[in-house]
Design an enzyme around this catalytic site. Structure first.
Site, PDB file in Angstrom:
ATOM      1  N   GLU A   1       1.853   8.217 -18.415  1.00 41.71           N
ATOM      2  CA  GLU A   1       1.844   7.123 -19.386  1.00 41.71           C
ATOM      3  C   GLU A   1       2.203   5.832 -18.655  1.00 41.71           C
ATOM      4  OE1 GLU A   1       4.096   9.707 -20.261  1.00 41.71           O
ATOM      5  OE2 GLU A   1       3.075  10.684 -21.936  1.00 41.71           O
TER       6      GLU A   1
ATOM      7  N   TYR B   1      -3.228   2.579 -10.531  1.00 44.55           N
ATOM      8  CA  TYR B   1      -3.705   3.867 -11.048  1.00 44.55           C
ATOM      9  C   TYR B   1      -5.233   3.896 -11.142  1.00 44.55           C
ATOM     10  CZ  TYR B   1       1.182   4.608 -12.506  1.00 44.55           C
ATOM     11  OH  TYR B   1       2.544   4.765 -12.533  1.00 44.55           O
TER      12      TYR B   1
ATOM     13  N   GLY C   1       0.793  -1.222   0.000  1.00 43.22           N
ATOM     14  CA  GLY C   1       0.000   0.000   0.000  1.00 43.22           C
ATOM     15  C   GLY C   1       0.824   1.270   0.000  1.00 43.22           C
TER      16      GLY C   1
HETATM   17  C1  LIG Z   1       3.620   0.589  -9.596  1.00 45.92           C
HETATM   18  C2  LIG Z   1       4.002   0.419  -8.145  1.00 45.92           C
HETATM   19  C3  LIG Z   1       4.568   1.737  -7.595  1.00 45.92           C
HETATM   20  C4  LIG Z   1       2.732   0.081  -7.365  1.00 45.92           C
HETATM   21  O1  LIG Z   1       3.076  -0.231  -6.048  1.00 45.92           O
HETATM   22  P1  LIG Z   1       2.593  -1.597  -5.346  1.00 45.92           P
HETATM   23  O2  LIG Z   1       3.317  -1.774  -4.104  1.00 45.92           O
HETATM   24  O3  LIG Z   1       2.718  -2.667  -6.351  1.00 45.92           O
HETATM   25  O4  LIG Z   1       1.112  -1.270  -5.098  1.00 45.92           O
HETATM   26  P2  LIG Z   1       0.476  -0.767  -3.712  1.00 45.92           P
HETATM   27  O5  LIG Z   1       1.477  -0.056  -2.882  1.00 45.92           O
HETATM   28  O6  LIG Z   1      -0.701   0.054  -4.017  1.00 45.92           O
HETATM   29  O7  LIG Z   1       0.036  -2.098  -3.099  1.00 45.92           O
HETATM   30  C5  LIG Z   1      -1.311  -2.431  -3.252  1.00 45.92           C
HETATM   31  C6  LIG Z   1      -1.473  -3.790  -2.722  1.00 45.92           C
HETATM   32  O8  LIG Z   1      -0.836  -3.874  -1.446  1.00 45.92           O
HETATM   33  C7  LIG Z   1      -1.681  -4.574  -0.562  1.00 45.92           C
HETATM   34  N1  LIG Z   1      -1.764  -3.810   0.693  1.00 45.92           N
HETATM   35  C8  LIG Z   1      -1.261  -4.273   1.846  1.00 45.92           C
HETATM   36  N2  LIG Z   1      -1.440  -3.352   2.811  1.00 45.92           N
HETATM   37  C9  LIG Z   1      -2.083  -2.290   2.270  1.00 45.92           C
HETATM   38  C10 LIG Z   1      -2.544  -1.031   2.778  1.00 45.92           C
HETATM   39  N3  LIG Z   1      -2.368  -0.657   4.051  1.00 45.92           N
HETATM   40  N4  LIG Z   1      -3.149  -0.156   1.909  1.00 45.92           N
HETATM   41  C11 LIG Z   1      -3.334  -0.501   0.614  1.00 45.92           C
HETATM   42  N5  LIG Z   1      -2.903  -1.677   0.087  1.00 45.92           N
HETATM   43  C12 LIG Z   1      -2.287  -2.568   0.911  1.00 45.92           C
HETATM   44  C13 LIG Z   1      -2.980  -4.797  -1.209  1.00 45.92           C
HETATM   45  O9  LIG Z   1      -3.101  -6.183  -1.422  1.00 45.92           O
HETATM   46  C14 LIG Z   1      -2.913  -4.082  -2.522  1.00 45.92           C
HETATM   47  O10 LIG Z   1      -3.312  -4.900  -3.572  1.00 45.92           O
HETATM   48  P3  LIG Z   1      -4.792  -4.733  -4.205  1.00 45.92           P
HETATM   49  O11 LIG Z   1      -4.941  -3.293  -4.646  1.00 45.92           O
HETATM   50  O12 LIG Z   1      -4.765  -5.676  -5.357  1.00 45.92           O
HETATM   51  O13 LIG Z   1      -5.740  -5.109  -3.134  1.00 45.92           O
HETATM   52  C15 LIG Z   1       5.011  -0.722  -7.939  1.00 45.92           C
HETATM   53  O14 LIG Z   1       4.425  -1.931  -8.368  1.00 45.92           O
HETATM   54  C16 LIG Z   1       6.332  -0.504  -8.666  1.00 45.92           C
HETATM   55  O15 LIG Z   1       7.196   0.215  -8.208  1.00 45.92           O
HETATM   56  N6  LIG Z   1       6.496  -1.174  -9.835  1.00 45.92           N
HETATM   57  C17 LIG Z   1       7.729  -1.111 -10.598  1.00 45.92           C
HETATM   58  C18 LIG Z   1       7.878   0.262 -11.241  1.00 45.92           C
HETATM   59  C19 LIG Z   1       6.675   0.591 -12.091  1.00 45.92           C
HETATM   60  O16 LIG Z   1       6.202  -0.231 -12.864  1.00 45.92           O
HETATM   61  N7  LIG Z   1       6.206   1.856 -11.939  1.00 45.92           N
HETATM   62  C20 LIG Z   1       5.057   2.333 -12.691  1.00 45.92           C
HETATM   63  C21 LIG Z   1       5.483   2.773 -14.050  1.00 45.92           C
HETATM   64  S1  LIG Z   1       4.120   3.456 -14.974  1.00 45.92           S
END
Ligand SMILES: CC(C)(COP(=O)(O)OP(=O)(O)OC[C@H]1O[C@@H](n2cnc3c(N)ncnc32)[C@H](O)[C@@H]1OP(=O)(O)O)[C@@H](O)C(=O)NCCC(=O)NCCS
Length: 181
Positions: free
Chosen positions: A121, A133, A97
């Site tokens: 993007e 997103y 999260g």
């Molecule tokens: C894109 C990115 C920033 C998203 O971050 P993430 O850690 O994967 O996503 P979140 O922080 O929102 O985690 C959400 C998940 O954490 C979990 N979670 C655990 N505790 C949580 C809390 N307190 N609040 C919200 N979600 C929580 C949930 O299961 C949630 O999954 P769900 O939405 O399917 O229920 C990350 O995946 C990343 O850095 N990816 C590589 C770089 C990238 O691709 N960047 C984007 C380029 S466009």
């Protein structure tokens, strides 16, 4: 401005650690590059980040209680708009999260800069980012053909489209409960 933060959804389990958001500095670049090269097949260069450490950009890092950089975002303010250029979490900081902390900080920057529209993007193949997103309130508005470098199933270089997503800052602030009374 520094701020102690926790993910915003009280119904979800807390990752159990305090985090701090602050401006990125040149001394963060080693840690930022370690994350960048771990999470992207086509990472930004160190020079790309160094160029972002100017007043033309918003560059913030998410730091854990031990002072370790857990994530970051880079955005570019425009005329009444903000373009999110990079948002990333270290592999061990994902799925907790914490992206909400980065996106909330981005929203605060939008408010500070008077941005009314936020856009980004994303690769259509990046389903985790797309999900995050969409959950946050972004919606697709356009597709840019052959925008990203990529590789096909055989490992040959090719290009991948970009999905352009957008949202009004007012809508996102309302959804996150951050709108002014
Ligand atoms: C894109 C990115 C920033 C998203 O971050 P993430 O850690 O994967 O996503 P979140 O922080 O929102 O985690 C959400 C998940 O954490 C979990 N979670 C655990 N505790 C949580 C809390 N307190 N609040 C919200 N979600 C929580 C949930 O299961 C949630 O999954 P769900 O939405 O399917 O229920 C990350 O995946 C990343 O850095 N990816 C590589 C770089 C990238 O691709 N960047 C984007 C380029 S466009």
């Amino acid at each position: 401005m520094n701020a102690r933060l926790r993910p915003g959804d009280p119904a979800r389990p807390d990752p159990g650690q305090d985090f701090l958001l602050r401006d990125m500095t040149a001394s963060d670049l080693d840690a930022v590059m370690r994350i960048e090269t771990a999470v992207y097949p086509f990472p930004w260069s160190r020079g790309n980040f160094a160029d972002s450490l100017t007043p033309q950009y918003v560059a913030r890092v998410l730091v854990d209680a031990d002072g370790e950089v857990a994530g970051y975002f880079i955005a570019m303010p425009g005329v009444e708009e903000m373009h999110l250029l990079n948002v990333s979490l270290a592999p061990q900081a994902q799925q907790r999260g914490l992206s909400l902390l980065l996106l909330d900080s981005l929203l605060a920057s939008c408010r500070d800069h008077g941005a009314q529209l936020l856009w980004l993007e994303v690769r259509p193949s990046n389903t985790r980012a797309l999900h995050v997103y969409e959950q946050f309130g972004f919606y697709p508005i356009a597709r840019r053909r052959d925008y990203y470098p990529s590789t096909d199933a055989q490992g040959r270089t090719c290009r991948e489209d970009a999905l352009v997503m957008s949202a009004t800052v007012a809508d996102l602030l309302r959804r996150r409960g951050l709108a002014a009374e």
